[in-house]
Motif scaffolding. Structure first.
Motif, mmCIF file in Angstrom:
data_model
loop_
_atom_site.group_PDB
_atom_site.id
_atom_site.type_symbol
_atom_site.label_atom_id
_atom_site.label_comp_id
_atom_site.label_asym_id
_atom_site.label_seq_id
_atom_site.Cartn_x
_atom_site.Cartn_y
_atom_site.Cartn_z
ATOM 1 N N SER A 190 0.774 -1.302 -0.539
ATOM 2 C CA SER A 190 -0.580 0.208 0.085
ATOM 3 C C SER A 190 0.705 1.347 0.383
ATOM 4 N N VAL A 191 2.093 1.006 0.603
ATOM 5 C CA VAL A 191 2.767 2.241 0.233
ATOM 6 C C VAL A 191 4.014 2.403 -0.384
ATOM 7 N N SER A 192 4.126 1.468 -0.878
ATOM 8 C CA SER A 192 4.690 1.419 -2.030
ATOM 9 C C SER A 192 4.061 1.874 -3.690
ATOM 10 N N LEU A 203 4.681 6.034 -4.962
ATOM 11 C CA LEU A 203 5.361 6.431 -7.076
ATOM 12 C C LEU A 203 4.237 6.863 -6.938
ATOM 13 N N SER A 204 2.334 6.679 -6.681
ATOM 14 C CA SER A 204 1.489 7.977 -6.907
ATOM 15 C C SER A 204 2.048 9.723 -6.774
ATOM 16 N N ILE A 205 2.931 9.949 -6.007
ATOM 17 C CA ILE A 205 3.541 10.744 -5.187
ATOM 18 C C ILE A 205 4.538 11.366 -5.719
ATOM 19 N N SER A 238 8.240 12.240 -0.466
ATOM 20 C CA SER A 238 6.964 12.007 -0.804
ATOM 21 C C SER A 238 6.801 10.469 -0.033
ATOM 22 N N PHE A 239 8.009 9.881 0.870
ATOM 23 C CA PHE A 239 8.104 8.956 1.684
ATOM 24 C C PHE A 239 7.052 8.970 3.276
#
Length: 339
Positions: free
Chosen positions: A11-13, A17-19, A68-69
């Motif tokens: 879910s985080v990955s 990427l989308s952010i 982003s992270f």
């Protein structure tokens, strides 16, 4: 447990990427606009623009990856909360610390990448970019053309009779008046050569005259180089440590070193804050998640810059432990106490 951890990481990955991609694209456009301003001073081809952009990649990644992270973790946990999946996990006896452990490993890995990026790659890319721009500026200073007024080439006065299409010149005359001697050189052809930042004038098929009160000298030559007329100032360093901590103390680099270390540690130091903001009870909490994320990022980066100006290297310990302790207290009171 592994299934739950893999699900959270996935879910985080996806959110990361989308952010990251839009944020990186926006930052790239800003840097490209900055590069475009150089064209007012120097001429750049598309390939040279791409080369300069490549030199700026470490800086782009350094500022976009940690933000982003942090946003990805917060939004991933918020989405799981809104879908009531977090509540189900807690109802099954899974503690909030499992979520912290799940995102801790990728956070540590990202911190290691950021530290390597700014400490090793950044100096190399910054030096290459600075030297390339200096090189192009030195070329721009000698954009010679035929004219009745002539040019100044270092200590020489230069007159060009004709421009050729292959970036060479014909019917060239140089004159240099020294304190006790005057030198006049005439050549059929000439070419400007930029050799590692040192501009040289290559003359072919000509003669030179040197005269003073005591003597007159004449020489004929096939090829002559006039060297070191204008040397471009190039930055050099052997190791990253020499760049960040040079023999001649540089307060600017020392401050940047402290700030960048703190920026690199942001993913790990803000794990508790991300969990505090992202984990909510969907039925009872309407958390202003975007506002809290924005304030958290602004506050950390502001403290990192401000503290290194006030207390210098002590800012590393003060902000690292202070931020980690403060966010952990919030995490204990808001998350652990409820779930």
């Amino acid at each position: 447990m592994k299934i739950v951890q893999n699900y959270i990481r996935e879910s985080v990955s996806i959110l990361f990427l989308s952010i990251f991609l839009p944020l990186f694209s926006i930052a790239s456009i800003v840097f490209l606009i900055k590069l475009a301003t150089y064209t007012a001073v120097i001429q750049l081809t598309i390939f040279e623009m791409a080369k300069l952009f490549f030199f700026m990649l470490p800086e782009l990644l350094f500022y976009t990856l940690p933000i982003s992270f942090f946003v990805a973790i917060t939004l991933a946990l918020f989405k799981l909360s809104n879908d009531n999946e977090i509540v189900v996990l807690f109802a099954l006896g899974i503690r909030p610390k499992l979520i912290i452990k799940t995102v801790l490993k990728p956070a540590l890995f990202l911190c290691a990448i950021l530290l390597f990026n700014f400490f090793v790659l950044f100096p190399h890319a910054k030096t290459l970019s600075s030297n390339f721009i200096s090189y192009k500026k030195s070329e721009a200073k000698f954009n010679l053309s035929a004219s009745e007024f002539g040019h100044k080439f270092g200590e020489w006065l230069l007159y060009i009779g004709k421009d050729n299409q292959n970036e060479t010149y014909s019917d060239v005359i140089l004159f240099n008046k020294k304190q006790d001697e005057e030198v006049l050189i005439r050549a059929k052809n000439a070419q400007i050569i930029n050799d590692s930042g040192i501009l040289r004038l290559k003359l072919t098929s000509g003669e030179g005259y040197s005269y003073s009160d005591e003597k007159f000298t004449q020489i004929n030559f096939e090829t002559m180089f006039i060297n070191d007329t204008m040397k471009t100032d190039l930055d050099k360093y052997e190791t990253p440590m020499e760049y960040w901590l040079p023999e001649a103390p540089s307060s600017k680099k020392r401050k940047m070193l402290i700030s960048n270390i703190l920026f690199s540690l942001f993913p790990v130091l803000s794990i508790f804050l991300a969990a505090t903001i992202g984990i909510v009870h969907a039925r009872h909490q309407k958390g202003k998640i975007y506002l809290f994320m924005f304030l958290g990022i602004i506050l950390y980066y502001t403290l990192a810059v401000t503290l290194q100006l006030i207390i210098g290297s002590y800012a590393l310990l003060v902000l690292a432990f202070g931020w980690l302790l403060g966010t952990y207290i919030l995490y204990k009171k808001i998350i652990v106490a409820k779930f």
